[in-house]
Design a protein around this motif. Structure first.
Motif, PDB file in Angstrom:
ATOM      1  N   GLU A 103       0.638  -1.047   0.155  1.00 34.38           N
ATOM      2  CA  GLU A 103       0.117   0.051   0.203  1.00 34.38           C
ATOM      3  C   GLU A 103       0.721   1.417  -0.036  1.00 34.38           C
ATOM      4  OE1 GLU A 103      -2.541   0.547   3.477  1.00 34.38           O
ATOM      5  OE2 GLU A 103      -1.179  -0.766   4.459  1.00 34.38           O
ATOM      6  N   ASP A 104       1.905   1.250   0.382  1.00 33.33           N
ATOM      7  CA  ASP A 104       2.916   2.321   0.272  1.00 33.33           C
ATOM      8  C   ASP A 104       4.005   2.593  -0.666  1.00 33.33           C
ATOM      9  OD1 ASP A 104       1.800   3.259   2.815  1.00 33.33           O
ATOM     10  OD2 ASP A 104       3.120   2.103   3.958  1.00 33.33           O
ATOM     11  N   SER A 105       3.957   1.558  -1.653  1.00 32.62           N
ATOM     12  CA  SER A 105       4.777   1.823  -2.891  1.00 32.62           C
ATOM     13  C   SER A 105       4.542   2.779  -3.729  1.00 32.62           C
ATOM     14  CB  SER A 105       4.438   0.265  -3.566  1.00 32.62           C
ATOM     15  OG  SER A 105       5.267   0.472  -4.844  1.00 32.62           O
ATOM     16  N   ARG A 106       5.300   3.747  -4.235  1.00 29.18           N
ATOM     17  CA  ARG A 106       5.303   4.942  -5.195  1.00 29.18           C
ATOM     18  C   ARG A 106       5.457   4.158  -6.484  1.00 29.18           C
ATOM     19  NH1 ARG A 106       9.835   9.117  -2.997  1.00 29.18           N
ATOM     20  NH2 ARG A 106       9.887   8.363  -0.839  1.00 29.18           N
TER      21      ARG A 106
END
Length: 185
Positions: A103-106
């Motif tokens: 969920e935090d992947s750029r």
């Protein structure tokens, strides 16, 4: 391969690639059921899209049920609809698990922005195809002489009522349906 099995796998494939949503999938549905399989005509396809917009449920599911029923009766409708839904359920379960882990992947965020742009292109293409078919009776542009002026006026009036006057969409559809029935007897 039997017709019912072909219906199942065709709509499984459509469901598998329906990630952009109803409007984005219209070109694929058209290619598979009108152009490749010739299960329904271009006119019936346009009618199906119109009816699918007025009935509850996702466009691809409504289309699968309609085409299955038209080509192979109730068993065809059940198999086509199951194929369409099964793909979405499997994809949703897999994506849910994947997004929870990342969920935090750029990079994932950038990839999703690219998919949004592609979906927009598919939606614009589908809208252009539907408008061209509604205004000319063909999916190919043959020149301004083929334009059905009453259809253009009815579209413009409906658009104006919906966007500028904020009329109830059901009322506008009813009025347009009655006008179309009177104009195109």
């Amino acid at each position: 391969m039997s017709l019912n099995i072909r219906l199942f796998f065709t709509f499984f494939q459509i469901g598998l690639f329906s990630i952009g949503g109803g409007y984005a999938i219209i070109p694929l549905i058209q290619q598979e059921i009108v152009e490749k399989a010739s299960w329904i005509s271009q006119k019936a396809f346009t009618d199906m899209i119109t009816i699918s917009q007025m009935t509850p449920g996702p466009l691809a599911v409504n289309a699968s049920t309609f085409v299955g029923l038209q080509t192979a009766g109730l068993p065809g409708a059940i198999l086509a609809t199951t194929g369409c839904i099964l793909a979405g359920v499997c994809i949703s379960a897999g994506l849910y698990s994947f997004f929870l882990r990342h969920e935090d992947s750029r990079r994932l965020s950038a990839a999703l922005n690219g998919l949004k742009s592609a979906s927009l292109g598919l939606i614009v293409s589908a809208a252009a195809s539907i408008l061209l078919l509604a205004f000319t009776g063909s999916s190919d542009w043959t020149g301004p002489a083929a334009v059905d002026l009453p259809a253009v006026i009815l579209f413009a009036a409906s658009f104006w009522l919906l966007r500028r006057r904020k009329f109830n969409p059901i009322l506008v559809m009813s009025i347009a349906g009655i006008a179309g029935g009177l104009l195109y007897r």
